[in-house]
Design an enzyme around this catalytic site. Structure first.
Site, mmCIF file in Angstrom:
data_model
loop_
_atom_site.group_PDB
_atom_site.id
_atom_site.type_symbol
_atom_site.label_atom_id
_atom_site.label_comp_id
_atom_site.label_asym_id
_atom_site.label_seq_id
_atom_site.Cartn_x
_atom_site.Cartn_y
_atom_site.Cartn_z
ATOM 1 N N ASP A 1 -20.131 31.500 -4.796
ATOM 2 C CA ASP A 1 -21.453 30.901 -5.006
ATOM 3 C C ASP A 1 -22.151 31.522 -6.214
ATOM 4 O OD1 ASP A 1 -20.959 29.391 -2.811
ATOM 5 O OD2 ASP A 1 -22.077 30.664 -1.415
ATOM 6 N N SER B 1 5.943 0.002 -4.293
ATOM 7 C CA SER B 1 5.671 0.332 -2.893
ATOM 8 C C SER B 1 7.027 0.474 -2.203
ATOM 9 C CB SER B 1 4.780 -0.712 -2.242
ATOM 10 O OG SER B 1 5.497 -1.866 -2.042
ATOM 11 N N LEU B 2 7.006 0.795 -0.935
ATOM 12 C CA LEU B 2 8.272 1.101 -0.260
ATOM 13 C C LEU B 2 8.686 -0.019 0.676
ATOM 14 C CD1 LEU B 2 7.373 4.761 0.728
ATOM 15 C CD2 LEU B 2 9.093 4.096 -0.946
ATOM 16 N N ARG C 1 -3.738 1.570 -7.009
ATOM 17 C CA ARG C 1 -2.473 0.898 -7.269
ATOM 18 C C ARG C 1 -2.697 -0.554 -7.706
ATOM 19 N NH1 ARG C 1 0.863 -2.248 -4.246
ATOM 20 N NH2 ARG C 1 2.974 -2.306 -5.026
ATOM 21 N N GLU D 1 -1.296 10.248 -2.594
ATOM 22 C CA GLU D 1 -2.120 9.549 -1.612
ATOM 23 C C GLU D 1 -3.485 10.228 -1.489
ATOM 24 O OE1 GLU D 1 -0.513 6.972 -0.625
ATOM 25 O OE2 GLU D 1 -1.337 6.262 1.277
ATOM 26 N N LYS E 1 13.609 9.994 0.927
ATOM 27 C CA LYS E 1 13.842 9.865 -0.520
ATOM 28 C C LYS E 1 15.112 10.601 -0.908
ATOM 29 C CE LYS E 1 8.930 10.184 -1.347
ATOM 30 N NZ LYS E 1 7.801 10.841 -1.903
ATOM 31 N N CYS F 1 -14.843 -27.197 21.268
ATOM 32 C CA CYS F 1 -15.959 -27.342 20.334
ATOM 33 C C CYS F 1 -16.561 -28.743 20.403
ATOM 34 C CB CYS F 1 -15.480 -27.018 18.924
ATOM 35 S SG CYS F 1 -16.700 -27.366 17.679
ATOM 36 N N CYS G 1 -6.819 -30.285 18.749
ATOM 37 C CA CYS G 1 -7.960 -31.182 18.903
ATOM 38 C C CYS G 1 -7.610 -32.452 18.123
ATOM 39 C CB CYS G 1 -9.199 -30.504 18.320
ATOM 40 S SG CYS G 1 -10.547 -31.641 17.986
HETATM 41 S S1 IVH Z 1 6.652 7.655 -2.257
HETATM 42 C C1 IVH Z 1 8.092 4.260 -5.195
HETATM 43 N N1 IVH Z 1 5.770 9.231 -0.415
HETATM 44 O O1 IVH Z 1 3.182 4.453 0.980
HETATM 45 C C2 IVH Z 1 6.955 4.462 -4.305
HETATM 46 N N2 IVH Z 1 4.677 7.142 -0.696
HETATM 47 O O2 IVH Z 1 4.339 1.835 1.473
HETATM 48 C C3 IVH Z 1 6.813 5.929 -4.084
HETATM 49 N N3 IVH Z 1 2.784 6.788 0.814
HETATM 50 O O3 IVH Z 1 2.304 3.029 -2.102
HETATM 51 C C4 IVH Z 1 6.037 6.190 -2.908
HETATM 52 N N4 IVH Z 1 2.928 8.715 1.841
HETATM 53 O O4 IVH Z 1 0.780 4.866 -1.167
HETATM 54 C C5 IVH Z 1 5.617 8.048 -1.019
HETATM 55 N N5 IVH Z 1 5.085 10.739 1.176
HETATM 56 C C6 IVH Z 1 4.927 9.582 0.561
HETATM 57 C C7 IVH Z 1 3.917 8.681 0.930
HETATM 58 C C8 IVH Z 1 3.827 7.454 0.274
HETATM 59 C C9 IVH Z 1 2.270 7.578 1.751
HETATM 60 C C10 IVH Z 1 2.303 5.432 0.501
HETATM 61 C C11 IVH Z 1 2.136 5.145 -0.965
HETATM 62 C C12 IVH Z 1 2.947 3.910 -1.226
HETATM 63 C C13 IVH Z 1 3.067 3.336 0.141
HETATM 64 C C14 IVH Z 1 4.281 2.450 0.255
#
Ligand code: IVH
Length: 682
Positions: A31, A76-77, A132, A169, A291, A426, A442
């Site tokens: 502080d 996305s996944l 995103r 995230e 991954k 309705c 309907c």
């Molecule tokens: S890897 C190529 N790791 O899940 C995409 N994504 O459903 C790489 N997310 O858009 C994403 N936790 O917002 C990754 N440990 C994690 C994650 C994660 C949450 C989210 C992320 C992504 C979405 C896809």
């Protein structure tokens, strides 16, 4: 200490406290240092650097979100729902890589339930934070992200890479979610349904003071653009190496990572561990992310469509709860289908309090054998509408015996059966059930107010004509006041019509009128999808436009003509013929067009020089990919997500990656944007 030394010192203490969970000095020392910094800045404002810890909160709210184009698309996944599916995903990856599946190094970590954010650092300083969005471009939310103590404003190094984009995230920890909601409730404001919505809602605020007061956190899980990153970190060759670098640079580490998965032996154990630990984590998670650790493997596999071929999510199953069925309301939808909606004793499930759930249709009620007053299982997953999946019979019979030998006691006063509707709830018109279909409808498509309101609500909705501000309840009120009866009336509204509706203001009304005006410029397939024809969503509408070219051609087509369109089956053909055969619908379309709705249509007479060809678009082009997709589709081509031997051309922009490599290795023709323009097709 000089000014910059003091900035670095306070930043270091803040990191120890917020990220490492390991403060090295008592709070008052922090502080004091912070106060000293603040004083120095007040006395010598010319010294202030943007990464000073005092600069996290902006003074004035921003006016609007700017668009930010992602240098590298944000993917996305794909989801898997069983151990077998996850194993199969990696078996395929191993096959493509030409390695044994058991030799793959797979990492698992929790799938954090928040929203994806990209942080762009230039020369080590945070310059932009973006959402995103659609993966190609998102919104600039830098003002809010700067307030998160776990986002370094300056990378913790004296020798930063020129550009580094960190992706991860942003989430609201569970405890913070409870605190924020209690605070909102005490102030009489609307609470958030779950931590993800709370995080997203906070990040979309214009005023950064709001975000600063709500303990959001950031955890990175990858990189975006990173020219020179490997020069900066020469020994990085795995995902863990990247994470270690990020921690070095001042970011938090993801909890509960498992780096010891053996594809065939321990996938199940790994899943069970994550599920068991789920409740213990301070952050809400909705699954696990698997991954490949090896960055060279990641590069070789690349991605298909919007998702990587080296990572996959395994979603946790939908959460279930039991509660009492209080009653059933029958709701009339835009096409006249009457759907049973269960009214429930409110129950907390899947992160939200549920008091309504769908029962789908009459057959489902019969299949479940459900009566009013029963205890039922409610399930909710992701953003889907809560569903009733069964009747909890043991709990029932322990209270009142309602069944004998598995048969319902018909006359059990506190468990009356649900009645099948014999008239529209309705407009009281007769109902019909088409043979072979479960839906009860309907029969009055002309003057049933529930249908009229639902049609307009659908037309203006975000995925259709996207008239922002004209929400469900405003449509209901305007209808109730007799100011709109059908879709075309929306275009006749003026500010006065809206401004004097309860809960509106001149400012709101003006915004809505502007949104109505802006929506007039549209695309033909968007307009057709917005009409709410049964079974005709966006992809069918696109296929119709591609096939027929103009609205006139579609209007005049016959049942058999519709069947020749890709993806159109007999039921869709029937509903198209019925819709366009109906005089009221034809008049309504005419009225909408006269009101000024206009589109650039791909005329069927226009030559389709690319008919029968398959194209793939990759890399960064001068305009969004959708622009080129529409263009190519208009010329008759099919646009695919991945390159194969069947691909005729690849249109490659800047920084094209694995798709370009695949094209080259398969000998597929590659065109640059200027070569494409040079073809004289456009
Ligand atoms: S890897 C190529 N790791 O899940 C995409 N994504 O459903 C790489 N997310 O858009 C994403 N936790 O917002 C990754 N440990 C994690 C994650 C994660 C949450 C989210 C992320 C992504 C979405 C896809």
């Amino acid at each position: 200490m000089t000014y910059l030394q003091l900035v670095n010192y306070v930043n270091k203490l803040s990191r120890q406290y917020h990220i490492d969970d390991n403060p090295t000095v008592p709070d008052h020392e922090y502080d004091t240092a912070y106060a000293q910094l603040k004083q120095m800045e007040t006395e010598q404002p010319e010294l202030v650097v943007p990464y000073s810890p005092t600069q996290r909160v902006g003074e004035t709210p921003i006016g609007e979100f700017k668009k930010v184009k992602h240098t590298v698309p944000m993917l996305s996944l794909d989801n898997t729902f069983s151990v077998e599916d996850t194993v199969k995903f990696f078996e395929r990856a191993a096959e493509k890589l030409g390695v044994l599946p058991e030799d793959l190094v797979i990492i698992s970590e929790p799938k954090l339930d928040g929203l994806a954010i990209e942080l762009r650092y230039e020369n080590g300083i945070l310059v932009t934070a973006s959402t995103r969005g659609d993966g190609e471009a998102g919104e600039d939310v830098t003002h809010n992200i700067r307030t998160l103590p776990s986002v370094p404003l300056k990378l913790d190094t004296d020798n930063p890479p020129e550009v580094l984009e960190v992706r991860g995230e942003v989430f609201m920890p569970k405890a913070e979610f409870v605190r924020v909601n209690a605070e909102l409730e005490a102030e009489g404001k609307k609470t958030f349904v779950n931590p993800r919505n709370a995080a997203a809602g906070t990040i979309r605020q214009m005023d950064s003071k709001v975000a600063a007061g709500r303990g959001l956190e950031f955890i990175p899980y990858g990189l975006g653009d990173m020219p020179g990153f490997f020069g900066y970190f020469p020994f990085v060759n795995s995902y863990q190496d990247i994470q270690a670098c990020l921690v070095d640079l001042g970011f938090a580490a993801i909890p509960n990572q498992d780096t010891s998965i053996c594809l065939f032996e321990s996938m199940e154990i790994n899943y069970n561990c994550h599920e068991e630990f789920r409740d213990l984590l301070p952050v809400e998670t909705d699954g696990i992310v698997y991954k490949l650790a090896n960055l060279e493997h990641q590069r070789q596999l690349g991605f298909t469509g919007r998702s990587p071929n080296w990572a996959v999510a395994r979603k946790f199953p939908a959460e279930k709860a039991t509660t009492k069925l209080l009653g059933v309301d029958w709701q009339v939808g835009r096409t006249g289908v009457i759907t049973p909606v269960a009214r429930l004793d409110p129950v907390f499930v899947g992160g939200v309090t549920v008091s309504n759930a769908t029962l789908h249709n009459w057959d489902e009620i019969v299949r479940l054998g459900v009566h009013i007053g029963d205890h039922v299982y409610v399930q909710r997953a992701g953003d889907v509408i809560p569903q009733i999946t069964g009747v909890s019979r043991p709990a029932d019979t322990s209270i009142t015996p309602t069944e004998v030998n598995g048969k319902r006691l018909a006359l059990c006063a506190d468990r009356p059966p649900i009645n099948k509707p014999t008239e529209c709830p309705c407009c009281k018109s007769a109902v019909k059930q088409i043979t072979g279909q479960v839906a009860i409808r309907c029969t009055n498509s002309f003057s049933c107010s529930a249908q009229a309101v639902a049609k307009m609500q659908y037309y203006v909705s975000r995925d259709r004509m996207n008239i922002v501000g004209l929400g469900d309840s405003l449509i209901e009120k305007l209808y109730g006041l007799g100011r709109i009866k059908t879709i075309s009336d929306i275009y006749l509204l003026n500010s006065i019509d809206i401004a004097d509706v309860e809960g509106c203001s001149w400012k709101v009304a003006d915004k809505i009128i502007k949104a109505i005006e802006a929506s007039k410029q549209t695309k033909l397939h968007t307009f057709i999808a917005a009409l709410g024809i049964s079974d005709v969503g966006e992809s069918t509408a696109k296929a119709l436009v591609k096939h027929f070219g103009t609205l006139d051609n579609i209007r005049q087509a016959e049942w058999a003509d519709f069947l020749t369109v890709e993806d159109v089956g007999t039921a869709t053909a029937t509903s198209l013929v019925e819709f366009f055969g109906n005089t009221a619908n034809r008049l309504e379309i005419g009225a909408i067009i006269r009101a000024g709705v206009i589109w650039t249509e791909a005329s069927a007479d226009r030559p389709q020089p690319l008919k029968g060809q398959t194209w793939v678009i990759t890399g960064t082009l001068s305009k969004p990919r959708d622009h080129f997709k529409d263009l190519l589709e208009g010329l008759g081509a099919k646009v695919a997500g991945s390159v194969s031997k069947k691909t005729n051309y690849v249109l490659a922009g800047e920084a094209a990656g694995s798709k370009l490599d695949t094209a080259k290795s398969l000998g597929v023709s590659v065109l640059t944007e200027s070569e494409f323009e040079g073809m004289g097709l456009t």
